[in-house]
Write an enzyme that holds these catalytic residues in place. Structure first.
Site, PDB file in Angstrom:
ATOM      1  N   LYS A 104       0.822  -1.104   0.010  1.00 47.34           N
ATOM      2  CA  LYS A 104      -0.096   0.080   0.114  1.00 47.34           C
ATOM      3  C   LYS A 104       0.942   1.350   0.050  1.00 47.34           C
ATOM      4  O   LYS A 104       1.305   1.677   0.967  1.00 47.34           O
ATOM      5  CB  LYS A 104      -0.685   0.231   1.274  1.00 47.34           C
ATOM      6  CG  LYS A 104      -1.712  -1.103   1.147  1.00 47.34           C
ATOM      7  CD  LYS A 104      -2.659  -1.196   2.578  1.00 47.34           C
ATOM      8  CE  LYS A 104      -3.646  -2.247   2.691  1.00 47.34           C
ATOM      9  NZ  LYS A 104      -4.484  -2.320   3.639  1.00 47.34           N
ATOM     10  N   ALA A 138      -1.974  -7.721   9.847  1.00 46.52           N
ATOM     11  CA  ALA A 138      -1.251  -8.995   9.728  1.00 46.52           C
ATOM     12  C   ALA A 138      -1.431  -9.717  11.146  1.00 46.52           C
ATOM     13  O   ALA A 138      -1.586 -10.971  11.124  1.00 46.52           O
ATOM     14  CB  ALA A 138       0.101  -9.071   9.291  1.00 46.52           C
ATOM     15  N   LYS A 189      -4.721   6.512   3.102  1.00 43.26           N
ATOM     16  CA  LYS A 189      -5.095   6.392   4.624  1.00 43.26           C
ATOM     17  C   LYS A 189      -4.090   6.272   5.347  1.00 43.26           C
ATOM     18  O   LYS A 189      -4.215   6.790   6.760  1.00 43.26           O
ATOM     19  CB  LYS A 189      -6.095   5.071   4.678  1.00 43.26           C
ATOM     20  CG  LYS A 189      -5.497   3.884   4.332  1.00 43.26           C
ATOM     21  CD  LYS A 189      -4.829   2.942   5.433  1.00 43.26           C
ATOM     22  CE  LYS A 189      -4.245   1.744   4.879  1.00 43.26           C
ATOM     23  NZ  LYS A 189      -3.538   0.934   5.707  1.00 43.26           N
ATOM     24  N   THR A 246      -6.738   1.649  10.358  1.00 46.03           N
ATOM     25  CA  THR A 246      -5.486   2.149  10.683  1.00 46.03           C
ATOM     26  C   THR A 246      -5.302   3.439  11.433  1.00 46.03           C
ATOM     27  O   THR A 246      -4.195   3.314  12.276  1.00 46.03           O
ATOM     28  CB  THR A 246      -5.147   2.472   9.100  1.00 46.03           C
ATOM     29  OG1 THR A 246      -5.263   1.391   8.142  1.00 46.03           O
ATOM     30  CG2 THR A 246      -3.477   2.798   8.946  1.00 46.03           C
TER      31      THR A 246
END
Length: 331
Positions: A104, A138, A189, A246
């Site tokens: 990302k 993760a 983000k 996030t």
């Protein structure tokens, strides 16, 4: 299916676990021979996913030639390393294989999205490129905590193949044709998450964070629409979902960077103490440059850039953002 996961960090390891549980033949590649030996010997990614066992049927390697003859290649490396690593591995990757970006970010200097980088370096056809994105730490995926993500591709069949390859009862994948919006939302983000951390570190409250998330999402949407994204993407899993997790999660490295800045530390001090990459730092540079290139007003992204790279006081930046001329909420 034969699947190669490029990158043995937390996210790459978690996705290798998913693919193996799905019944695929999985190769997990790392550029470090020492790391490959350690992971193969101990069958645990102690740095990123302590306590999670790596099944013996996952082949862990640093040998580039072990990547030949796979039907799907998934890149889970830091965004600023995608070009270097894909060029290194090019001779072993067939461009007609499915190429998935789980990285990302936006590349510095070129301002390309990750699937654009893969298309350029590997000569991949557009209908074989997929972005895997969404609210997915993760640490939780590896522990089987229910998670929802997006597989986005210009080609519906490619997105469906990735869905089929990785979907599990606790790992649900939706498909999307909006590759642009999915990748931009996943990258930008992280910048907003740095801001959320700054607010937390300074001691601001929930009202301020709520304002940041909603106006930050408006900025991401504004840039996305200018670049051809689908507006609906930003209200979905890849947009709002990824932004919320996030900005608010204890697992968020970008949020932790912001908290440290809000507590008075310098960026150099923070990055020097981290063993993991906070993608939002480099994306702040590239996102700011992308907004300037296309003439899109993104005051939060701009303020973050000035805090990180021009040593602007974040309290002053907050006052300036709150004192901007009056706007309609739709702007």
């Amino acid at each position: 299916m034969n699947i190669a996961i490029i990158g043995a960090g937390g996210w790459g390891t978690a996705l290798a676990l998913i693919a193996a549980e799905r019944g695929h033949s999985v190769t997990l590649w790392t550029r470090s021979s020492e790391r490959a030996i350690d992971l193969s010997t101990h069958r645990e990614n102690a740095v990123y996913l302590p306590g999670i066992a790596i099944p013996p049927d996952i082949n862990i390697t640093s040998n580039d030639s072990d990547l030949k003859d796979n039907e799907l290649y998934l890149f889970a490396v830091p965004s600023q390393s995608v070009r270097e690593i894909s060029l290194r591995l090019k001779q072993y990757i067939h461009p007609h294989s499915i190429l998935v970006s789980a990285s990302k970010g936006i590349e510095r200097h070129t301002l390309k999205r990750m699937t654009e980088v893969l298309a350029e370096t590997l000569g991949a056809t557009p209908n074989r490129l997929v972005a895997l994105s969404g609210p997915s730490h993760a640490e939780e995926v590896a522990r089987g905590i229910p998670t929802v993500v997006i597989a986005a591709s210009r080609d519906f069949n490619a997105a469906r193949e990735v869905q089929q390859a990785f979907i599990l009862p606790n790992f649900r994948i939706y498909s999307s044709r909006d590759l642009i919006g999915t990748e931009l939302a996943g990258a930008l983000k992280n910048v907003i998450a740095i801001c959320a951390g700054i607010l937390d570190g300074e001691g601001f409250g929930d009202n301020t964070v709520a304002a940041l998330l909603t106006r930050g999402l408006a900025e991401i949407r504004r840039l996305g629409l200018a670049l051809g994204a689908d507006e609906q993407t930003f209200a979905g899993v890849a947009g709002l979902g990824d932004l919320v997790v996030t900005c608010l999660s204890k697992h968020s490295r970008n949020r932790r960077v912001g908290i440290a800045i809000g507590q008075g530390k310098t960026l150099d001090e923070i990055l020097g103490s981290m063993s993991m990459v906070a993608e939002g730092v480099s994306t702040t540079e590239s996102g700011y440059a992308l907004a300037k290139r296309h003439g899109i007003e993104m005051p939060i992204i701009e303020a973050t850039y000035k805090i990180l790279f021009e040593q602007k006081d974040f309290r002053e930046a907050t006052v300036e953002l709150m004192s901007r001329e009056m706007k309609d909420d739709r702007d």
